[in-house]
Enzyme design. Sequence first.
Site, PDB file in Angstrom:
ATOM      1  N   TYR A 171       0.765   5.169  -2.348  1.00  0.00           N
ATOM      2  CA  TYR A 171       0.503   6.115  -1.094  1.00  0.00           C
ATOM      3  C   TYR A 171      -0.369   6.995  -1.376  1.00  0.00           C
ATOM      4  O   TYR A 171      -1.250   7.609  -0.944  1.00  0.00           O
ATOM      5  CB  TYR A 171       1.927   6.845  -0.582  1.00  0.00           C
ATOM      6  CG  TYR A 171       2.778   5.658   0.012  1.00  0.00           C
ATOM      7  CD1 TYR A 171       2.581   4.884   1.087  1.00  0.00           C
ATOM      8  CD2 TYR A 171       4.130   5.382  -0.847  1.00  0.00           C
ATOM      9  CE1 TYR A 171       3.285   3.946   1.549  1.00  0.00           C
ATOM     10  CE2 TYR A 171       4.996   4.439  -0.280  1.00  0.00           C
ATOM     11  CZ  TYR A 171       4.533   3.545   0.695  1.00  0.00           C
ATOM     12  OH  TYR A 171       5.628   2.965   1.299  1.00  0.00           O
ATOM     13  N   ASN A 203       2.309   0.566  11.097  1.00  0.00           N
ATOM     14  CA  ASN A 203       1.154  -0.777  11.101  1.00  0.00           C
ATOM     15  C   ASN A 203       1.936  -1.826  12.213  1.00  0.00           C
ATOM     16  O   ASN A 203       2.762  -2.348  11.716  1.00  0.00           O
ATOM     17  CB  ASN A 203       1.009  -1.439   9.645  1.00  0.00           C
ATOM     18  CG  ASN A 203       0.411  -2.575   9.498  1.00  0.00           C
ATOM     19  OD1 ASN A 203      -0.517  -3.065  10.460  1.00  0.00           O
ATOM     20  ND2 ASN A 203       0.441  -3.104   8.613  1.00  0.00           N
ATOM     21  N   CYS A 228       0.408  -3.953   4.452  1.00  0.00           N
ATOM     22  CA  CYS A 228       1.108  -2.690   4.411  1.00  0.00           C
ATOM     23  C   CYS A 228       2.068  -2.938   3.064  1.00  0.00           C
ATOM     24  O   CYS A 228       2.422  -1.862   2.328  1.00  0.00           O
ATOM     25  CB  CYS A 228       1.657  -1.999   5.327  1.00  0.00           C
ATOM     26  SG  CYS A 228       2.808  -3.098   6.107  1.00  0.00           S
ATOM     27  N   HIS A 229       2.472  -4.361   2.762  1.00  0.00           N
ATOM     28  CA  HIS A 229       3.553  -4.457   1.980  1.00  0.00           C
ATOM     29  C   HIS A 229       2.864  -4.153   0.395  1.00  0.00           C
ATOM     30  O   HIS A 229       3.302  -3.913  -0.532  1.00  0.00           O
ATOM     31  CB  HIS A 229       4.143  -5.847   1.855  1.00  0.00           C
ATOM     32  CG  HIS A 229       2.816  -6.853   1.811  1.00  0.00           C
ATOM     33  ND1 HIS A 229       2.171  -7.147   2.914  1.00  0.00           N
ATOM     34  CD2 HIS A 229       2.403  -7.636   0.845  1.00  0.00           C
ATOM     35  CE1 HIS A 229       1.362  -8.171   2.400  1.00  0.00           C
ATOM     36  NE2 HIS A 229       1.444  -8.484   1.480  1.00  0.00           N
ATOM     37  N   GLU A 271       2.684 -13.064  -3.587  1.00  0.00           N
ATOM     38  CA  GLU A 271       1.339 -12.796  -4.001  1.00  0.00           C
ATOM     39  C   GLU A 271       1.004 -13.018  -5.387  1.00  0.00           C
ATOM     40  O   GLU A 271      -0.104 -13.128  -5.731  1.00  0.00           O
ATOM     41  CB  GLU A 271       0.736 -11.328  -3.206  1.00  0.00           C
ATOM     42  CG  GLU A 271       0.765 -11.688  -1.642  1.00  0.00           C
ATOM     43  CD  GLU A 271      -0.019 -10.508  -0.865  1.00  0.00           C
ATOM     44  OE1 GLU A 271      -0.758  -9.558  -1.979  1.00  0.00           O
ATOM     45  OE2 GLU A 271      -0.018 -10.402   0.116  1.00  0.00           O
TER      46      GLU A 271
END
Length: 176
Positions: free
Chosen positions: A103, A124, A132-133, A161
């Site tokens: 952040y 979001n 946003c993850h 991912e």
Amino acid sequence: MTPAAQDLFAPSAVPDVAWLCMDSPVGKLTLSASPRSITSLQWSDAAKGPNSPLLDEAAAQLRAFFDGGLHQFDLPLAPAGTGFQRRVYAAMWRIPHGETRTYGEIAGELGSAARAVGGACGSNPIPIIIPCHRVRASGDGIGGFSGGKGVVTKTWLLDHEQGRRSLFPAPPLPAS
């Protein structure tokens, strides 16, 4: 071809006209669209609305993402939000697949405060597609996540991912 981030996150004044519900490894997802753009992705089991080739393409891309074959979505997006929120969405969009930012890093990029970035991440309307993850707290903190089963879902998405088997199983799908 993916549009530039500043074009991707223009506000939409056109109401949703179609929606589609799909199964995923992280639960039932409902996509909504205006005639030209995806406007939201929610964890819900809404009935399928009018057919939309755009929603069919979004569902196909999400399936490819979950199968591991898609690293960047190529969809027209029009998330609701303030100008600042759309700037945060654009910053999240630029985070490469398998990587994260804090952040604070995004706040520094935008000349803002980390808490304000966290609030925008939480608002979001198109999670996963606008990733946003991929935004974490500083240090070893994972931060929050407003979709699915919260931090469990965020952890699963990040592990997916990065090609790791998640410490947490994917939240179970509801019975059909």
